[in-house]
Every structure is written in C-alpha cells, then in structure tokens.
Write a protein that holds these residues in place. Structure first.
Motif, short mmCIF file in Angstrom:
data_model
loop_
_atom_site.label_atom_id
_atom_site.label_comp_id
_atom_site.label_asym_id
_atom_site.label_seq_id
_atom_site.Cartn_x
_atom_site.Cartn_y
_atom_site.Cartn_z
N ALA A 270 126.01 112.07 90.86
CA ALA A 270 127.32 112.69 91.12
C ALA A 270 127.32 114.16 90.72
O ALA A 270 127.89 115.01 91.42
CB ALA A 270 128.40 111.93 90.35
N ILE A 271 126.67 114.49 89.60
CA ILE A 271 126.63 115.87 89.13
C ILE A 271 125.76 116.74 90.02
O ILE A 271 126.04 117.92 90.24
CB ILE A 271 126.13 115.91 87.67
CG1 ILE A 271 127.20 115.35 86.73
CG2 ILE A 271 125.76 117.33 87.25
CD1 ILE A 271 126.76 115.23 85.29
N SER A 272 124.67 116.16 90.55
CA SER A 272 123.69 116.95 91.30
C SER A 272 124.16 117.31 92.71
O SER A 272 123.62 118.23 93.33
CB SER A 272 122.37 116.18 91.40
OG SER A 272 122.52 115.01 92.21
N ARG A 273 125.18 116.62 93.22
CA ARG A 273 125.62 116.88 94.60
C ARG A 273 126.43 118.17 94.68
O ARG A 273 127.23 118.47 93.78
CB ARG A 273 126.45 115.70 95.11
CG ARG A 273 125.63 114.43 95.21
CD ARG A 273 126.44 113.29 95.79
NE ARG A 273 125.58 112.12 95.94
CZ ARG A 273 125.50 111.38 97.05
NH1 ARG A 273 126.23 111.69 98.10
NH2 ARG A 273 124.70 110.33 97.10
N PRO A 274 126.27 118.93 95.77
CA PRO A 274 126.99 120.20 95.92
C PRO A 274 128.50 120.07 95.77
O PRO A 274 129.16 120.91 95.17
CB PRO A 274 126.60 120.67 97.33
CG PRO A 274 125.28 120.01 97.60
CD PRO A 274 125.35 118.68 96.90
N ASN A 275 129.06 119.00 96.33
CA ASN A 275 130.51 118.79 96.24
C ASN A 275 130.83 117.61 95.32
O ASN A 275 131.85 116.94 95.50
CB ASN A 275 131.10 118.54 97.63
CG ASN A 275 130.96 119.75 98.53
OD1 ASN A 275 131.21 120.87 98.11
ND2 ASN A 275 130.53 119.52 99.76
N PRO B 150 129.71 125.51 86.59
CA PRO B 150 129.81 124.16 86.05
C PRO B 150 128.53 123.71 85.38
O PRO B 150 127.44 124.21 85.66
CB PRO B 150 130.09 123.31 87.30
CG PRO B 150 129.46 124.08 88.40
CD PRO B 150 129.69 125.52 88.05
N ILE B 151 128.66 122.76 84.47
CA ILE B 151 127.51 122.15 83.82
C ILE B 151 126.76 121.32 84.85
O ILE B 151 127.36 120.53 85.59
CB ILE B 151 127.96 121.26 82.65
CG1 ILE B 151 128.63 122.14 81.58
CG2 ILE B 151 126.80 120.49 82.06
CD1 ILE B 151 129.35 121.35 80.52
N SER B 152 125.46 121.47 84.92
CA SER B 152 124.69 120.76 85.95
C SER B 152 123.64 119.83 85.37
O SER B 152 122.85 119.26 86.10
CB SER B 152 124.00 121.78 86.87
OG SER B 152 123.16 122.63 86.11
N THR B 153 123.60 119.67 84.05
CA THR B 153 122.63 118.78 83.43
C THR B 153 123.34 117.85 82.44
O THR B 153 124.49 118.08 82.07
CB THR B 153 121.55 119.56 82.66
OG1 THR B 153 122.16 120.24 81.56
CG2 THR B 153 120.86 120.57 83.56
N MET B 154 122.62 116.80 82.02
CA MET B 154 123.18 115.85 81.07
C MET B 154 122.36 115.80 79.79
O MET B 154 122.49 114.88 79.00
CB MET B 154 123.21 114.45 81.70
CG MET B 154 124.12 114.31 82.88
SD MET B 154 123.87 112.75 83.70
CE MET B 154 124.05 111.60 82.34
N GLU B 155 121.47 116.74 79.59
CA GLU B 155 120.59 116.71 78.44
C GLU B 155 121.34 117.11 77.16
O GLU B 155 122.22 117.97 77.19
CB GLU B 155 119.40 117.65 78.65
CG GLU B 155 118.60 117.35 79.91
CD GLU B 155 118.14 115.91 79.96
OE1 GLU B 155 117.75 115.37 78.89
OE2 GLU B 155 118.16 115.32 81.04
#
Length: 274
Positions: A136-141, A242-247
């Motif tokens: 969900a986070i990695s998708r452009p929208n 926006p934040i794009s990682t979960m680390e």
C-alpha cells in the motif's frame, strides 16, 4: 430503473447478503438486472471516495482527550482484517489464512473517531499484514504518511518498563477494531463467504467502508453503533514528502521512548497526588 430502486437493491444486498435469485423476488426484477445494477451502484459509491474518506488530522499539542493526548502528531490507527471469500479451487491455497479460512486480507486505516481514512482490499488471506502495508505504501496513489506524523499499529514494546505505554497504546488502537466490528455488524455481506468474484468483492468492501463514514457523519444516533457497544462493553492525501519505508530508526525509537517516559511520569505523579 429509478436511482432510488438501484440504491435500495444495492443496500439490501450489502445488509442481508442475499443471492440474486432471492433479491429478484423481493424487487420483481431479473437476476441479470439485479447483478447489473449492483455493480453500477458499487462503482458509483467507490468514485465518491475522495468525498467520503476522512482527511487525516493530527492530534494537537493542546489535546485534552485522555485517550489521545499523549500521541501528538498521530493521524489515526491502522490494522488488517479478514473477509471471507469464494475463489476458484486452484488458487484457494493462496487465500487460506492461518486459521484455515478462505479470506481476503483488507488493510484499514481510521481516524481517532473511527472514520476510515484509507482502505486497501484485495490481498490473499495467506499474506501477512506487514506485506499488505508495504504494498500500500509503495504504490504511487497508495497510503501516504506525511513526514513528522504517524499512525498507531499493532506492535508493542517487549520490555516490561514500557507497560504504561502499551496500555495507552492499546486503548487508543481499539478504535480500528471497533470500526471493523461495527462495519461487519452493519453489512452481513462482510460476515460470510462472498457470492461474487474477488474483483467485485474488493469493490463492495470499499463501498461498505465509505458508507460507514457517511453514516457516521449524518446519523448521530446510530442503532448499530449502540448495539455494538452494548455487546462489546464487558481509515485526498495531506502533506508532502511522505514516508515511503517501514524500517525502524533511532529517531523514532527515541520518540517512542520519550513518549513512554512522559506517560509514566504523568501516571506516577497522579498516583502520588491522590
């Protein structure tokens, strides 16, 4: 068919999860007509997502809400839920969750008051919540988290000194479980295996969440909400970059530790003054 009747058929199916051959006798329409208008209304409701999804708002510094005042900058809560599905035999293995049920894994994000901010249906039931979130986070929208803000997730500290934080974290996170509970109580179509293909199911799951928000905004005295609380008593993007990682990071670990210490100090001070 008048729009009123189209909507009535759609809501009737969502609320009671009846097959088209049953609905056709209720409304005096053919099964083909029922199916066609169910899909038409579902698509129309989904197109309203930018109107009906809640725009996230961070918890403010001066918040006095006992449940949320500790989580400054928090936008809400996220979690996954499983909806029973019906899929072809050759792909059932992918949809079998750890309990053995055939389901689709749905990511839900809601605000502190229980309105949905973001919903991401479609993943197989065997897939973990973390993988769904990453996608969900990695998708452009897809799902966006503005820098400096955050959501509460289903993860606590393993260390015993963090028990105070865990207690408040769990109390705040309960809002997403409550939202999913009310959602499934209202719409019977979410409580049993679907009669529809996965693509159609994904569409009506999203529609149910959007209607949930609409009801919350327009119906102050919701009998379903009251019934759920009686039984239970004993989710447009904001910001940029926006934040794009979960680390994990040292900064967020320090942020969490400081928050936990602030909560505990306030807790012990309150006990001392009693």
């Amino acid at each position: 068919m008048l729009v009123d009747e189209q909507v009535a058929i759609f809501l009737h199916i969502l609320a009671h999860h009846m097959k088209n051959r049953v609905i056709q006798f209720e409304f005096g329409r053919s099964r083909k007509t029922i199916s066609r208008y169910f899909n038409i209304v579902a698509k129309a409701v989904v197109r309203l997502q930018y109107e009906l999804f809640k725009i996230p708002e961070p918890i403010l510094e001066d918040s006095t809400d006992e449940r949320w005042k500790w989580f400054k900058g928090c936008l809400g809560v996220l979690d996954g839920t499983h909806i029973k599905a019906q899929v072809p035999a050759q792909i059932k293995g992918r949809y079998q969750n750890r309990k053995g049920d055939i389901t689709t894994n749905v990511l839900g994000v809601c605000s502190p008051n229980g309105e949905f901010i973001f919903v991401f249906p479609g993943w197989e039931g065997s897939i973990t919540n973390s993988r769904v979130l990453r996608d969900a986070i990695s998708r452009p929208n897809g799902f966006k988290v503005p820098q400096g803000n955050y959501y509460l997730v289903d993860a606590g500290y393993p260390e015993s000194p963090q028990e105070c934080f865990n207690m408040r974290h769990s109390s705040a996170r309960n809002v997403i479980e409550r939202a999913f509970g009310i959602l499934k109580m209202r719409w019977a179509i979410l409580r049993s295996p679907s009669y529809y293909p996965i693509r159609t199911q994904n569409r009506y799951i999203l529609a149910c969440c959007l209607l949930h928000n609409l009801i919350m905004r327009d119906n102050v005295d919701d009998p379903i909400e009251a019934e759920f609380d009686a039984i239970d008593s004993p989710n447009p993007q904001m910001g940029i970059n926006p934040i794009s990682t979960m680390e994990p990071s040292n900064a967020w670990s320090a942020f969490q530790e400081n928050m936990a210490n602030e909560m505990f100090n306030a807790f012990t001070a309150h006990r001392t003054n009693r």
